[in-house]
Scaffold this motif. Structure first.
Motif, mmCIF file in Angstrom:
data_model
loop_
_atom_site.group_PDB
_atom_site.id
_atom_site.type_symbol
_atom_site.label_atom_id
_atom_site.label_comp_id
_atom_site.label_asym_id
_atom_site.label_seq_id
_atom_site.Cartn_x
_atom_site.Cartn_y
_atom_site.Cartn_z
ATOM 1 N N UNK A 1 37.624 44.208 49.809
ATOM 2 C CA UNK A 1 38.376 43.531 48.749
ATOM 3 C C UNK A 1 38.997 42.247 49.285
ATOM 4 N N UNK A 2 39.455 42.275 50.524
ATOM 5 C CA UNK A 2 40.032 41.074 51.127
ATOM 6 C C UNK A 2 38.948 40.078 51.521
ATOM 7 N N UNK A 3 37.783 40.586 51.922
ATOM 8 C CA UNK A 3 36.690 39.706 52.355
ATOM 9 C C UNK A 3 35.946 39.079 51.180
ATOM 10 N N UNK A 4 35.872 39.822 50.070
ATOM 11 C CA UNK A 4 35.111 39.356 48.909
ATOM 12 C C UNK A 4 36.009 39.374 47.664
ATOM 13 N N UNK A 5 36.947 38.439 47.570
ATOM 14 C CA UNK A 5 37.899 38.455 46.447
ATOM 15 C C UNK A 5 37.225 38.360 45.082
ATOM 16 N N UNK A 6 36.023 37.750 45.031
ATOM 17 C CA UNK A 6 35.329 37.653 43.744
ATOM 18 C C UNK A 6 34.870 39.011 43.242
ATOM 19 N N UNK A 7 34.745 39.993 44.155
ATOM 20 C CA UNK A 7 34.307 41.336 43.781
ATOM 21 C C UNK A 7 35.479 42.323 43.700
ATOM 22 N N UNK A 8 36.702 41.805 43.810
ATOM 23 C CA UNK A 8 37.889 42.666 43.879
ATOM 24 C C UNK A 8 38.008 43.645 42.706
ATOM 25 N N UNK A 9 37.812 43.216 41.456
ATOM 26 C CA UNK A 9 37.958 44.189 40.342
ATOM 27 C C UNK A 9 37.015 45.378 40.478
ATOM 28 N N UNK B 1 36.228 51.165 42.038
ATOM 29 C CA UNK B 1 35.600 52.202 42.864
ATOM 30 C C UNK B 1 36.655 52.990 43.632
ATOM 31 N N UNK B 2 37.671 52.305 44.114
ATOM 32 C CA UNK B 2 38.746 52.997 44.821
ATOM 33 C C UNK B 2 39.471 53.974 43.902
ATOM 34 N N UNK B 3 39.702 53.575 42.668
ATOM 35 C CA UNK B 3 40.381 54.457 41.727
ATOM 36 C C UNK B 3 39.517 55.673 41.417
ATOM 37 N N UNK B 4 38.227 55.455 41.295
ATOM 38 C CA UNK B 4 37.308 56.579 41.082
ATOM 39 C C UNK B 4 37.393 57.562 42.248
ATOM 40 N N UNK B 5 37.466 57.037 43.454
ATOM 41 C CA UNK B 5 37.565 57.904 44.625
ATOM 42 C C UNK B 5 38.902 58.633 44.680
#
Length: 272
Positions: free
Chosen positions: A142-150, A155-159
């Motif tokens: 998320x920090x490396x690819x801010x454009x993919x953050x959402x 995915x984190x919430x799903x986990x």
């Protein structure tokens, strides 16, 4: 129909099996692109995320075609089958849609892992750290690819929701609930005329998903949930079809095949 299709999938993945069986029954050829979703977790890689933002398998790609889950691939197979499926019959479409939607409402992962945790409680010490570790990796990305953050946060919430089940609830209780859900679903399927399919004389999307469900029940030792004699006979016939073996449906865990698939996956090009 596209002239060249690539199926990104994993050998033991439940929803990959749905896609493989759908394509096999429809007579649609594709190039196999195996992924290692267990050790290397290629589905979480930046390259695969650009192909499938859901970070899941299967994905079907071709010229002017990109389908990113098994339900989409199933629908594609139903409409492009060499021999028309029962889905093409307007009188059958509503019933088939209900049966397919009911299948996708079942949490296959919860059934599978609750059975494993109920019989092997020690596995929680493996499963929980694994899911937590995936989330830490997603946080770094998320920090490396801010454009993919959402997408990464979703995915984190799903986990986190998965952890709430597998870490915080007694596995036998969860397993009882899942058995009840599956038994009710199977009991609610339409009666099958001898030698026929779920919705008449032609195969349908419902037959595909129920066949894969039965395969997973067999693999998990839960096939006694298939109590109706007509469904038992249907299941025996399904297993004799060429598409069943072509689709590589697993009715038991295949350790050697699993390891071979991991090795093959390392050679899979992921070119978004």
């Amino acid at each position: 129909m596209p002239s060249m299709l690539e199926l990104f999938h994993a050998a033991p993945s439940y929803y990959s099996m749905v896609a493989r069986l759908a394509l096999a029954e429809a007579g649609i050829l594709s190039i196999s692109r195996l992924l290692d979703i267990h050790i290397a977790k290629q589905q979480l890689s930046p390259a695969y995320r650009r192909l499938n933002p859901n970070m899941t398998v299967p994905t079907l790609r071709g010229p002017d075609l990109l389908l990113t889950d098994s339900a989409q691939i199933l629908a594609y197979a139903a409409t492009h089958a060499v021999s028309p499926w029962a889905d093409a019959d307007p009188a059958r479409q509503a019933g088939i849609s209900v049966a397919v939607a009911g299948h996708y409402a079942i949490s296959i992962e919860t059934l599978t892992f609750s059975k494993l945790l109920a019989s092997q409680p020690w596995f929680k010490r493996v499963l929980v750290p694994m899911i937590s570790g995936i989330n830490r990796s997603l946080e770094r990305d998320e920090r490396r690819f801010p454009d993919q953050a959402p997408l990464l946060r979703a995915k984190q919430e799903q986990n986190r929701q998965r952890l709430a089940v597998f870490r915080d609830r007694p596995a036998p209780e969860v397993l009882r609930e899942q058995r009840a859900v599956v038994a009710a679903y199977l009991a609610g399927l339409p009666p099958i005329v001898a030698g026929g399919w779920l919705f008449g004389s032609r195969i349908s999307s419902a037959d595909v998903v129920v066949a894969v469900l039965c395969s997973r029940l067999a693999m998990a030792g839960e096939l006694p949930l298939l109590q109706r004699p007509d469904l038992q006979g249907w299941w025996q016939r399904v297993q004799q079809r060429p598409a069943f073996s072509q689709a590589d449906l697993w009715t038991r865990f295949q350790r050697r095949r699993f390891l071979q698939a991991l090795l093959e996956a390392r050679r899979t090009p992921i070119n978004p």
